[in-house]
Design a protein around this motif. Structure first.
Motif, PDB file in Angstrom:
ATOM      1  N   PHE A 744      -1.610   4.351  -8.921  1.00  0.00           N
ATOM      2  CA  PHE A 744      -1.238   5.761  -8.935  1.00  0.00           C
ATOM      3  C   PHE A 744       0.275   5.938  -9.092  1.00  0.00           C
ATOM      4  N   GLN A 745       0.654   7.059  -9.680  1.00  0.00           N
ATOM      5  CA  GLN A 745       2.066   7.392  -9.836  1.00  0.00           C
ATOM      6  C   GLN A 745       2.673   7.675  -8.458  1.00  0.00           C
ATOM      7  N   GLN A 746       3.840   7.044  -8.185  1.00  0.00           N
ATOM      8  CA  GLN A 746       4.534   7.259  -6.916  1.00  0.00           C
ATOM      9  C   GLN A 746       5.992   6.845  -7.077  1.00  0.00           C
ATOM     10  N   ASP A 747       6.847   7.432  -6.264  1.00  0.00           N
ATOM     11  CA  ASP A 747       8.287   7.179  -6.400  1.00  0.00           C
ATOM     12  C   ASP A 747       8.664   5.762  -5.986  1.00  0.00           C
ATOM     13  N   THR A 748       8.142   5.306  -4.852  1.00  0.00           N
ATOM     14  CA  THR A 748       8.423   3.957  -4.366  1.00  0.00           C
ATOM     15  C   THR A 748       7.106   3.288  -3.986  1.00  0.00           C
ATOM     16  N   PRO A 749       7.026   1.974  -4.060  1.00  0.00           N
ATOM     17  CA  PRO A 749       5.770   1.297  -3.717  1.00  0.00           C
ATOM     18  C   PRO A 749       5.384   1.550  -2.268  1.00  0.00           C
ATOM     19  N   HIS A 750       4.101   1.732  -2.034  1.00  0.00           N
ATOM     20  CA  HIS A 750       3.624   1.921  -0.664  1.00  0.00           C
ATOM     21  C   HIS A 750       3.635   0.577   0.065  1.00  0.00           C
ATOM     22  N   ILE A 751       4.170   0.576   1.277  1.00  0.00           N
ATOM     23  CA  ILE A 751       4.212  -0.651   2.088  1.00  0.00           C
ATOM     24  C   ILE A 751       3.000  -0.656   3.013  1.00  0.00           C
ATOM     25  N   TYR A 752       2.088  -1.567   2.779  1.00  0.00           N
ATOM     26  CA  TYR A 752       0.889  -1.675   3.608  1.00  0.00           C
ATOM     27  C   TYR A 752       1.144  -2.661   4.756  1.00  0.00           C
ATOM     28  N   PRO A 753       0.347  -2.602   5.847  1.00  0.00           N
ATOM     29  CA  PRO A 753       0.580  -3.493   6.998  1.00  0.00           C
ATOM     30  C   PRO A 753       0.431  -4.967   6.639  1.00  0.00           C
ATOM     31  N   ASP A 754       1.280  -5.797   7.222  1.00  0.00           N
ATOM     32  CA  ASP A 754       1.176  -7.243   7.006  1.00  0.00           C
ATOM     33  C   ASP A 754      -0.030  -7.818   7.729  1.00  0.00           C
ATOM     34  N   ASN A 755      -0.390  -7.195   8.850  1.00  0.00           N
ATOM     35  CA  ASN A 755      -1.522  -7.667   9.651  1.00  0.00           C
ATOM     36  C   ASN A 755      -2.804  -6.990   9.178  1.00  0.00           C
ATOM     37  N   ALA A 756      -3.818  -7.777   8.870  1.00  0.00           N
ATOM     38  CA  ALA A 756      -5.071  -7.232   8.328  1.00  0.00           C
ATOM     39  C   ALA A 756      -5.797  -6.339   9.311  1.00  0.00           C
ATOM     40  N   THR A 757      -5.485  -6.447  10.602  1.00  0.00           N
ATOM     41  CA  THR A 757      -6.203  -5.649  11.608  1.00  0.00           C
ATOM     42  C   THR A 757      -5.471  -4.358  11.957  1.00  0.00           C
ATOM     43  N   TYR A 758      -4.334  -4.092  11.285  1.00  0.00           N
ATOM     44  CA  TYR A 758      -3.561  -2.890  11.579  1.00  0.00           C
ATOM     45  C   TYR A 758      -4.002  -1.742  10.674  1.00  0.00           C
ATOM     46  N   VAL A 759      -4.035  -0.544  11.257  1.00  0.00           N
ATOM     47  CA  VAL A 759      -4.490   0.645  10.537  1.00  0.00           C
ATOM     48  C   VAL A 759      -3.356   1.243   9.710  1.00  0.00           C
ATOM     49  N   ASP A 760      -3.703   1.729   8.509  1.00  0.00           N
ATOM     50  CA  ASP A 760      -2.748   2.421   7.636  1.00  0.00           C
ATOM     51  C   ASP A 760      -3.416   3.677   7.088  1.00  0.00           C
ATOM     52  N   TRP A 761      -3.332   4.789   7.846  1.00  0.00           N
ATOM     53  CA  TRP A 761      -3.978   6.034   7.423  1.00  0.00           C
ATOM     54  C   TRP A 761      -3.280   6.635   6.201  1.00  0.00           C
ATOM     55  N   GLY A 762      -2.079   6.211   5.919  1.00  0.00           N
ATOM     56  CA  GLY A 762      -1.361   6.773   4.780  1.00  0.00           C
ATOM     57  C   GLY A 762      -1.549   5.990   3.498  1.00  0.00           C
ATOM     58  N   TYR A 763      -2.514   5.072   3.441  1.00  0.00           N
ATOM     59  CA  TYR A 763      -2.651   4.217   2.261  1.00  0.00           C
ATOM     60  C   TYR A 763      -2.990   4.983   0.980  1.00  0.00           C
ATOM     61  N   PRO A 764      -3.875   5.989   0.999  1.00  0.00           N
ATOM     62  CA  PRO A 764      -4.196   6.679  -0.265  1.00  0.00           C
ATOM     63  C   PRO A 764      -3.026   7.548  -0.738  1.00  0.00           C
ATOM     64  N   VAL A 765      -2.148   6.956  -1.551  1.00  0.00           N
ATOM     65  CA  VAL A 765      -0.959   7.653  -2.045  1.00  0.00           C
ATOM     66  C   VAL A 765      -1.154   7.989  -3.516  1.00  0.00           C
ATOM     67  N   GLY A 766      -0.739   9.179  -3.899  1.00  0.00           N
ATOM     68  CA  GLY A 766      -0.768   9.559  -5.311  1.00  0.00           C
ATOM     69  C   GLY A 766      -2.015  10.327  -5.698  1.00  0.00           C
ATOM     70  N   THR A 767      -1.867  11.152  -6.743  1.00  0.00           N
ATOM     71  CA  THR A 767      -2.997  11.959  -7.226  1.00  0.00           C
ATOM     72  C   THR A 767      -3.298  11.737  -8.701  1.00  0.00           C
ATOM     73  N   LYS A 768      -2.393  11.070  -9.414  1.00  0.00           N
ATOM     74  CA  LYS A 768      -2.597  10.812 -10.836  1.00  0.00           C
ATOM     75  C   LYS A 768      -2.416   9.323 -11.122  1.00  0.00           C
ATOM     76  N   PHE A 769      -3.299   8.769 -11.983  1.00  0.00           N
ATOM     77  CA  PHE A 769      -3.197   7.361 -12.331  1.00  0.00           C
ATOM     78  C   PHE A 769      -2.007   7.139 -13.276  1.00  0.00           C
TER      79      PHE A 769
END
Length: 866
Positions: A744-769
């Motif tokens: 998706f189009q975005q200004d800066t890359p989204h930083i996801y958690p390094d730990n697989a068990t950590y929650v990231d509610w903000g992961y769905p970023v962007g509205t246009k491919f």
């Protein structure tokens, strides 16, 4: 679709609860003000469950200091806080849970002194909650709040027993959210526009496809018209003979001249659905008895400037019902799902929605006239929105009035087991009044236990008309003496959560609160509710066991969502989960690979980066770089920074904070090596900016050059393996619902958690491919499915990745809650839907897979229709 931009943090943070009570419910909660009396383990658990979903503000009243006993049951205090203000400490920690919530505390004077002074304004609160408050103080407070008409929730835990008592003068349930409702379709008194639409459809002139997708609601009404004409009647079939004849007509309509011999053996889902839904759609439309009671309530007639808006709207609905409604409530405007095409469904939906809008406008006109009559129209300028909510829920509106809290010795001889526990707690309160401690609270020896038990029995005998104790009651009193008024955290957490939910119901006026008292027995793990009418006459239900209306075929199903608890890599109970799933023999089990845990949901978290290889990790995590794929070594460090650097691979740049030795350390560890790992720690790099979160960003090149991708199925494979094994032999629906954010189009890359068990509610970023053709999207899903169904895939640079998997499943669901996660319109989702299917077919050559969509988070389709 709403023209609003990407949802804010609040919408993401409160996503689950917004689906329960909506934006207006959340707004009411965020305006809510709660007073808690008692910051003990129970009290803090109640507030915790209110603070996390976004309560507006709270006030804690508690003059006690932290004790050693608190440290054993209250997670918000520890031994270093003994003899400090319990109210202050718990208030500080609770507000840290949600910065949006405002909290204050009062540790002087005590609640008893506040009540004596009678200067504290309790009317500022939506609700007052007490946690283990003594009976004398409780009675004074309850009487005071009853006069102010402020709701009171009395929560209590005592050993393994927990209770919640609601005292409320009058509460209005506007959105009850009943579990099972009969659709408001009115086929016995059909809308004129619905009749015209049905009459415009000639069954004989339909094409084969049109007949196969004819909505079951149209089928039922067409059948009803024929049945009524044949029998010269205008009512509904209600006897067995009537219904059998009705079904015969329905079967006749299922035949069509355009079908060939093979089609006659085809299962006509829409006609079967029509037959299956006869009991819920061919029902008599009438005025619910609960609404009749509201119309006849004295408050509905005696309106004044002080009357709550609820009664004005009830009166307006009553006027509509008596006039334009011809004895019926406003149309709800909802149509249940049915087997048909989108166009046909939307046509029917609009018919009911347009009628609902007309009815609501009439109700609003009545409401405006009433408000104008009592000079209140300026206070409710946006009355239409209110009228719309009430009209949509008119069938389920309710008023709750409980009894005031008084001495409950009239229940002393009740024999119900759970109620006996409640009575036992009342006896413990009387014990406290007499001895200023609870039975068994300060035991020096076994003899003291017997003394306390005997005193408790004597109190019971004085109040009971029977003057003796049953064996069950005697055992209960013995158990209560053993508890000694102890607080168990597990019981506090359960009752605290339940109490918070009741408070939310009261604040939002949604869902139906408990009517009087809830009793939880932690020994038996059972719940009992006591209503106002304890000795009401029983309801007689007669069942005709020999009657047969229709065949009911029920099969178990469920949805499993990926999360650490179901992964054998992280959870000790995952094996038990999948064992139970296998024993369930569920059909159409849905496996949802969902975004909150990105490393458990996305197989390619970073985009392919060509000749550059990059890594980006947070503090105390390690980068892992490798040139093994091409048999080479790490030859160049293009970029290295431990600090606040940002940027995607090939575009990395230093931030204001940077460890000057970053490049040297990475070069020493990696140059000339086939692979290397480096931990992003201040021990290794030093601390270039104390107190600031730091990350380690590195970009390298290999010799010979190597193209780099970041496919990683480490955490995804085990869960899908276990799910497919547990559901083997049954129908499955697989939903890889989360798309990589880099698509998706975005200004800066989204930083996801390094730990697989950590929650990231903000992961769905962007509205246009980024790729408007959506081919890149299709290729991602194509390679993902090839990994699981064709033994592997060819990546973006032509390298083969082998998995050995050759799974097969029945259905693939494309995306999840598309209007919420990436704000897709119907048109945009349709393009993406097609692109995913084309990509899967392109990479797997599988044309047999069936696809379903779209899964929505919103209750109404109109919210995403442009």
């Amino acid at each position: 679709m709403n023209k609003s931009s990407t949802p804010g943090i609040k919408q993401i943070q409160y996503d689950r609860q917004l689906r329960l009570w909506g934006d207006h419910g959340q707004k009411a909660l965020e305006s809510g003000r709660v007073c808690l009396i008692g910051a003990n383990a129970l009290g803090t658990e109640i507030l915790k469950a209110l603070v996390l979903p976004g309560l507006g503000s709270f006030t804690i009243i508690d003059h006690e200091l932290v004790t050693l006993a608190d440290c054993g049951s209250n997670f918000f205090v520890h031994s270093s806080m003994i003899n400090q203000s319990r109210a202050r400490i718990t208030c500080d920690f609770l507000t840290q849970l949600n910065p949006d919530v405002h909290g204050i505390y009062i540790d002087k004077p005590s609640i008893d002194d506040l009540l004596k002074q009678n200067t504290f304004d309790f009317s500022q609160f939506n609700i007052v909650i007490t946690a283990n408050l003594s009976i004398n103080t409780l009675n004074i407070l309850a009487n005071h709040l009853w006069m102010l008409k402020i709701p009171l929730l009395v929560a209590r835990i005592y050993g393994f027993i927990g209770t919640i008592r609601l005292q409320i003068f009058e509460h209005y349930v506007i959105e009850a959210h009943p579990d099972d409702t009969i659709p408001d379709l009115r086929l016995d008194q059909p809308l004129n526009t619905f009749i015209n639409y049905c009459n415009s459809i000639d069954l004989n002139s339909l094409t084969r496809e049109e007949h196969l997708h004819l909505p079951s609601l149209i089928i039922l009404f067409k059948t009803l018209q024929i049945w009524q004409k044949q029998h010269n009647r205008n009512d509904l079939p209600h006897t067995h003979i009537d219904k059998d004849e009705f079904k015969k007509i329905l079967d006749q309509l299922s035949h069509h001249s355009s079908y060939d011999i093979h089609d006659k053996e085809k299962y006509l889902e829409n006609f079967e659905e029509a037959k299956r839904t006869i009991p819920s759609r061919l029902v008599k439309t009438n005025l619910p008895s609960t609404i009749k009671e509201l119309f006849q309530d004295q408050s509905c007639f005696e309106l004044s400037e002080q009357t709550n808006i609820f009664w004005f709207i009830i009166h307006a609905i009553k006027l509509f019902t008596e006039n334009e409604g011809q004895g019926l409530l406003p149309v709800r405007g909802e149509v249940p799902d049915m087997i048909t095409n989108t166009d046909s469904y939307i046509k029917i939906l609009k018919i009911y929605q347009e009628q609902a809008k007309k009815d609501c406008e009439i109700v609003n006109n009545y409401l405006f006239d009433l408000l104008k009559k009592y000079r209140l129209s300026n206070e409710y300028i946006d009355s239409y929105d209110l009228a719309e909510i009430y009209c949509n829920n008119a069938s389920f509106l309710k008023v709750l009035r409980t009894t005031a809290i008084k001495n409950e010795n009239n229940l002393i001889d009740e024999t119900d087991s759970n109620l006996s526990w409640y009575i036992g707690l009342y006896l413990c309160d009387l014990f406290y009044e007499k001895f200023h401690r609870y039975p068994g609270e300060f035991l020096s020896d076994d003899r003291q236990f017997e003394i306390d038990l005997n005193d408790l029995k004597q109190i019971s005998k004085k109040l009971s008309s029977k003057h003796f104790l049953t064996d069950d009651k005697q055992q209960i009193l013995e158990e209560l003496c053993r508890y000694g008024a102890s607080e168990l955290h597990s019981i506090a957490a359960f009752i605290g959560g339940c109490c918070a939910q009741e408070a939310i119901k009261l604040i939002t006026h949604q869902y139906i609160p408990i009517d009087n008292t809830l009793i939880y027995n932690g020994i038996q793990q059972s719940i009992n509710k006591q209503y106002n009418q304890i000795n009401a006459d029983p309801i007689l239900i007669e069942i005709a066991w020999t009657a047969h209306d229709y065949d009911l075929h029920t099969i178990p199903s469920l949805q499993l969502v990926t999360n650490p608890l179901v992964s054998r890599q992280f959870s000790p109970i995952s094996n038990k989960i999948f064992t139970n799933l296998q024993q369930l023999n569920a059909e159409y089990a849905r496996y949802a690979v969902w975004f909150p845990y990105p490393k458990l949901a996305v197989a390619e978290l970073d985009p392919p980066s060509g000749l550059f290889q990059c890594s980006n990790v947070g503090e105390n995590y390690s980068i892992h770089l490798s040139c093994e794929q091409g048999g080479g070594v790490i030859s160049k460090i293009d970029f290295a920074s431990f600090g606040t650097a940002i940027g995607a691979c090939g575009q990395m740049k230093q931030g204001t904070c940077d460890a000057a030795n970053s490049s040297d350390i990475i070069q020493r560890a990696c140059i000339g090596q086939q692979k290397c790992s480096v931990t992003a720690s201040t021990d290794l790099f030093g601390d270039p900016c104390t107190g600031t979160p730091k990350r380690l960003l590195v970009q390298i090149e290999c010799n010979p050059p190597q193209n780099n991708t970041y496919w990683n199925f480490t955490h995804i494979d085990p869960m899908l393996e276990d799910f497919l094994k547990a559901t083997d032999g049954h129908s499955r629906i697989i939903s890889f619902s989360t798309q990589p954010t880099w698509l998706f189009q975005q200004d800066t890359p989204h930083i996801y958690p390094d730990n697989a068990t950590y929650v990231d509610w903000g992961y769905p970023v962007g509205t246009k491919f980024i790729d408007d053709t959506m081919q890149t999207l299709g290729d991602y899903y194509g390679r993902l499915f090839a990994w699981y169904t064709r033994g592997g895939f060819i990546d973006e640079y032509g390298l083969k990745h082998n998995s050995g998997y050759e799974y097969d499943w029945d259905y693939t669901e494309i995306f999840n809650e598309v209007e919420a996660e990436h704000q897709m319109t119907v048109e945009y989702y349709t393009r993406a839907y097609d692109a995913v299917i084309q990509g899967i077919r392109r990479h797997t050559n599988n044309y047999d897979m069936k696809y379903v969509g779209m899964a929505l988070g919103s209750k109404s389709l109109e919210k995403i229709i442009v």
